[in-house]
Design a protein around this motif. Structure first.
Motif, PDB file in Angstrom:
ATOM      1  N   HIS A 187       3.139 -13.918  -2.215  1.00 46.02           N
ATOM      2  CA  HIS A 187       2.768 -13.360  -3.519  1.00 46.02           C
ATOM      3  C   HIS A 187       3.211 -11.931  -3.807  1.00 46.02           C
ATOM      4  CE1 HIS A 187       0.394 -16.871  -4.475  1.00 46.02           C
ATOM      5  NE2 HIS A 187      -0.076 -16.831  -3.246  1.00 46.02           N
ATOM      6  N   ILE A 188       3.661 -11.208  -2.818  1.00 46.61           N
ATOM      7  CA  ILE A 188       4.085  -9.825  -3.066  1.00 46.61           C
ATOM      8  C   ILE A 188       5.594  -9.739  -2.931  1.00 46.61           C
ATOM      9  CG2 ILE A 188       3.911  -7.419  -2.322  1.00 46.61           C
ATOM     10  CD1 ILE A 188       1.101  -7.986  -1.341  1.00 46.61           C
ATOM     11  N   ARG A 189       6.224  -9.132  -3.915  1.00 48.93           N
ATOM     12  CA  ARG A 189       7.682  -8.973  -3.899  1.00 48.93           C
ATOM     13  C   ARG A 189       8.089  -8.017  -2.781  1.00 48.93           C
ATOM     14  NH1 ARG A 189       9.955  -7.706  -9.694  1.00 48.93           N
ATOM     15  NH2 ARG A 189      11.569  -6.986  -8.286  1.00 48.93           N
ATOM     16  N   LYS A 190       9.133  -8.373  -2.084  1.00 45.38           N
ATOM     17  CA  LYS A 190       9.634  -7.542  -0.991  1.00 45.38           C
ATOM     18  C   LYS A 190      10.599  -6.476  -1.472  1.00 45.38           C
ATOM     19  CE  LYS A 190       9.262 -11.345   2.200  1.00 45.38           C
ATOM     20  NZ  LYS A 190       9.958 -12.317   3.005  1.00 45.38           N
ATOM     21  N   ASP A 191      11.310  -6.746  -2.554  1.00 43.71           N
ATOM     22  CA  ASP A 191      12.303  -5.772  -3.041  1.00 43.71           C
ATOM     23  C   ASP A 191      11.587  -4.615  -3.723  1.00 43.71           C
ATOM     24  OD1 ASP A 191      11.492  -7.501  -5.089  1.00 43.71           O
ATOM     25  OD2 ASP A 191      13.312  -7.146  -6.232  1.00 43.71           O
ATOM     26  N   ILE A 192      11.898  -3.432  -3.245  1.00 45.24           N
ATOM     27  CA  ILE A 192      11.254  -2.244  -3.784  1.00 45.24           C
ATOM     28  C   ILE A 192      12.253  -1.197  -4.174  1.00 45.24           C
ATOM     29  CG2 ILE A 192       8.964  -2.441  -2.816  1.00 45.24           C
ATOM     30  CD1 ILE A 192       9.883  -1.075  -0.337  1.00 45.24           C
TER      31      ILE A 192
ATOM     32  N   PRO B 139       4.545   6.454  -4.293  1.00 47.42           N
ATOM     33  CA  PRO B 139       5.643   6.822  -3.390  1.00 47.42           C
ATOM     34  C   PRO B 139       5.221   6.889  -1.922  1.00 47.42           C
ATOM     35  CG  PRO B 139       5.141   8.639  -4.896  1.00 47.42           C
ATOM     36  CD  PRO B 139       4.307   7.483  -5.309  1.00 47.42           C
ATOM     37  N   ALA B 140       3.998   7.296  -1.662  1.00 51.69           N
ATOM     38  CA  ALA B 140       3.517   7.325  -0.277  1.00 51.69           C
ATOM     39  C   ALA B 140       3.418   5.907   0.279  1.00 51.69           C
ATOM     40  CB  ALA B 140       2.173   8.039  -0.199  1.00 51.69           C
ATOM     41  N   SER B 141       2.964   4.972  -0.544  1.00 49.90           N
ATOM     42  CA  SER B 141       2.877   3.569  -0.124  1.00 49.90           C
ATOM     43  C   SER B 141       4.257   2.987   0.140  1.00 49.90           C
ATOM     44  CB  SER B 141       2.166   2.735  -1.196  1.00 49.90           C
ATOM     45  OG  SER B 141       0.836   3.168  -1.366  1.00 49.90           O
ATOM     46  N   LEU B 142       5.214   3.352  -0.680  1.00 50.85           N
ATOM     47  CA  LEU B 142       6.589   2.897  -0.438  1.00 50.85           C
ATOM     48  C   LEU B 142       7.105   3.397   0.907  1.00 50.85           C
ATOM     49  CD1 LEU B 142       8.312   3.278  -3.932  1.00 50.85           C
ATOM     50  CD2 LEU B 142       7.584   1.166  -2.792  1.00 50.85           C
ATOM     51  N   ALA B 143       6.758   4.619   1.263  1.00 47.66           N
ATOM     52  CA  ALA B 143       7.189   5.169   2.563  1.00 47.66           C
ATOM     53  C   ALA B 143       6.591   4.357   3.712  1.00 47.66           C
ATOM     54  CB  ALA B 143       6.790   6.642   2.676  1.00 47.66           C
ATOM     55  N   VAL B 144       5.346   3.925   3.561  1.00 44.83           N
ATOM     56  CA  VAL B 144       4.719   3.074   4.577  1.00 44.83           C
ATOM     57  C   VAL B 144       5.440   1.730   4.615  1.00 44.83           C
ATOM     58  CG1 VAL B 144       2.611   1.872   5.283  1.00 44.83           C
ATOM     59  CG2 VAL B 144       2.468   4.215   4.390  1.00 44.83           C
ATOM     60  N   SER B 145       5.663   1.142   3.445  1.00 41.17           N
ATOM     61  CA  SER B 145       6.316  -0.160   3.354  1.00 41.17           C
ATOM     62  C   SER B 145       7.708  -0.156   3.982  1.00 41.17           C
ATOM     63  CB  SER B 145       6.410  -0.582   1.889  1.00 41.17           C
ATOM     64  OG  SER B 145       7.123  -1.790   1.748  1.00 41.17           O
ATOM     65  N   LYS B 146       8.457   0.885   3.731  1.00 35.83           N
ATOM     66  CA  LYS B 146       9.828   0.997   4.248  1.00 35.83           C
ATOM     67  C   LYS B 146       9.866   1.486   5.700  1.00 35.83           C
ATOM     68  CE  LYS B 146      11.753   2.091  -0.285  1.00 35.83           C
ATOM     69  NZ  LYS B 146      12.450   3.126  -1.074  1.00 35.83           N
TER      70      LYS B 146
END
Length: 154
Positions: free
Chosen positions: A149-154, A48-55
Motif C-alpha cells: 500500500h505504500i509507494r516506494k518511489d520517492i 524531509p527527515a522521514s525521507l532521509a530515514v526511508s533512503k
C-alpha cells in the motif's frame, strides 16, 4: 549512529536538548529544523527527515512536536519508516524490541526534559528481538502491508 531530528515550534526547545544529549553520546545528528520557536508547519520538517530515514541516509529519526502524533502521522506515510509515539521508557523499549521502529516521536508539550531523555536513552539502546518469532512475524506482516500500500518511489 546517524540520527535525523525534526519537529515544529512546539517541540523546538526539547529538540535542542535531545540533540545535545545525542551528540554528547557520540551520535551524529542531522537537524532538519525548525531552528527557532517561530510558528511553522510540521510537514515542512518531518517530511524531509522521514525521507532521509526511508533512503537510509540516516540510521534512525527522532521527531518532536507538541504531542508527537502529528509527526508519527506524517512519518508513517513514507515507505520504510516505522514511527512510534512514546511517552515513557517502557513504551520506548517495546517500540524497539517488539516493533523494530526506526523513528521515535515525542510530545514537547506533554513530557518534560528528564523523562524525554530517559525515553531517548532507552529507545536508542534497545535492540529489536530478532530471535523472537512472535515479534518477527508481526513486523513481517506490517512490512507486507507497507509493500502492498505504500509507494516506494520517492
Amino acid at each position: 549512529m546517524k540520527i535525523a531530528m525534526a519537529g515544529d515550534h512546539a517541540g523546538f526547545n526539547l529538540k535542542k536538548e535531545i540533540k545535545e544529549l545525542l551528540e554528547s553520546q557520540g551520535h551524529e545528528v542531522i537537524d532538519f529544523g525548525p531552528f527557532s520557536e517561530e510558528s511553522c508547519d510540521l510537514p515542512d520538517f518531518i517530511y524531509p527527515a522521514s525521507l532521509a530515514v526511508s533512503k537510509q541516509e540516516v540510521d534512525r529519526g527522532i521527531f518532536i512536536d507538541g504531542v508527537g502524533y502529528g509527526s508519527a502521522l506524517i512519518a508513517n506515510k513514507i515507505y520504510g519508516v516505522y514511527a512510534a509515539v512514546c511517552q515513557d521508557p517502557f513504551c520506548a523499549s517495546l517500540a524497539r524490541s517488539h516493533s523494530n521502529t526506526n523513528v521515535l516521536c515525542l510530545g514537547g508539550k506533554i513530557i518534560g526534559s528528564a523523562i524525554a531523555q530517559e525515553i531517548v536513552k532507552t529507545w536508542m539502546t534497545t535492540d529489536y528481538l530478532i530471535n523472537e518469532k512472535k515479534y518477527t512475524n508481526r513486523v513481517e506482516k506490517v512490512i507486507e502491508i507497507a509493500e502492498r500500500h505504500i509507494r516506494k518511489d520517492i
